[in-house]
Design a protein around this motif. Structure first.
Motif, PDB file in Angstrom:
ATOM      1  N   GLN A 108      80.056  61.755  48.951  1.00 27.89           N
ATOM      2  CA  GLN A 108      78.611  62.338  49.037  1.00 27.89           C
ATOM      3  C   GLN A 108      78.499  63.093  50.651  1.00 27.89           C
ATOM      4  OE1 GLN A 108      76.500  58.280  48.665  1.00 27.89           O
ATOM      5  NE2 GLN A 108      75.534  58.781  47.197  1.00 27.89           N
ATOM      6  N   HIS A 111      79.937  66.530  51.077  1.00 27.39           N
ATOM      7  CA  HIS A 111      79.341  68.084  50.371  1.00 27.39           C
ATOM      8  C   HIS A 111      80.615  69.322  49.888  1.00 27.39           C
ATOM      9  CE1 HIS A 111      76.002  66.503  52.709  1.00 27.39           C
ATOM     10  NE2 HIS A 111      76.843  66.054  53.707  1.00 27.39           N
ATOM     11  N   ASN A 143      75.487  64.957  46.629  1.00 28.41           N
ATOM     12  CA  ASN A 143      75.993  66.043  47.494  1.00 28.41           C
ATOM     13  C   ASN A 143      76.620  67.531  47.725  1.00 28.41           C
ATOM     14  OD1 ASN A 143      73.596  64.557  49.386  1.00 28.41           O
ATOM     15  ND2 ASN A 143      75.039  63.358  50.035  1.00 28.41           N
TER      16      ASN A 143
END
Length: 178
Positions: A108, A111, A143
Motif C-alpha cells: 500500500q 503506490h 493503493n
C-alpha cells in the motif's frame, strides 16, 4: 521502471501467458525492466489466516513467497495475468495474492502501478465481470494505479489468441509504460 508480472496459468504456453509475453516485449522495448513470476509453478502455500504477520510481515510460512515478496516490493508495477476458467482468477494466482496479507502495508505504501491481463474462450458480455471487479478491488485496497485491463474474450486457445487483436493490445499496453 521495474515491472513484476505475476502469471497464474498452469499451462505455460497458454493464452494468458501469451498475452503476458507480448506485454513484456512491449515493456522491455520501452526501456523497462521486466521480471516474470510463474506463480502456477512456484511452491506457494495458501495463507493460514493466522495473522501472526500482523499484516506487515514476516509470514510464518517459509516457501517461495519469501523471494517473491522481495521482487514485488522492489517493483514499480504489478501485472496480474490469469486464464479465466470459472469466472475469476486462477487458483494459482489467487494463492499468491492471498499471501499479500503478510505485507499489505508495504504494498500500500509503494503506490505501484498495475494491470490485468486475462484470457477466456467465452466471448459473452458478462464472463469477465467478476474478475474485473476483483481486480478493481485489489487496486483500491492496495493503493495501486490501474494502467489497464486486457480481457481477451474468445481467446481460450492459443490459436484463438493468435488470431485476435488482444496480443497486440497487450504489447501496446506494455509499450506505453515509461
Amino acid at each position: 521502471m521495474k515491472i513484476v508480472i505475476l502469471e497464474g496459468s498452469p499451462n505455460k504456453r497458454g493464452s494468458s501467458n501469451m498475452l503476458a509475453e507480448r506485454f513484456a516485449k512491449g515493456a522491455k522495448e520501452a526501456g523497462n525492466e521486466v521480471v516474470i513470476i510463474d506463480a502456477a509453478h512456484c511452491h506457494i502455500n495458501p495463507c493460514k489466516g493466522c495473522i501472526a504477520c500482523g499484516y506487515d510481515g514476516p509470514c510464518v510460512q517459509k516457501d517461495d513467497m519469501e523471494w517473491i515478496k522481495k521482487e514485488i516490493l522492489s517493483a514499480d508495477m504489478l501485472v496480474f495475468v490469469t486464464p479465466l476458467y470459472y469466472y475469476g482468477m486462477s487458483a494459482q494466482l489467487k494463492i499468491l495474492i492471498d499471501r499479500f496479507c503478510a505485507f499489505n502495508g508495504s504494498i500500500q505504501r509503494k503506490h505501484m502501478k498495475s494491470a490485468l491481463l486475462a484470457a477466456a474462450w467465452n466471448n459473452d458480455g458478462w464472463t469477465f465481470d467478476a474478475l474485473e471487479e476483483h481486480y478493481k478491488t485489489l487496486v483500491r485496497y492496495l493503493n495501486l494505479q490501474d494502467m489497464g485491463i486486457i480481457s481477451g474474450r474468445g481467446c481460450g486457445t492459443l490459436f484463438m489468441t493468435q488470431q485476435s487483436e488482444f496480443p497486440e493490445k497487450a504489447y501496446e499496453l506494455g509499450r506505453k509504460l515509461l
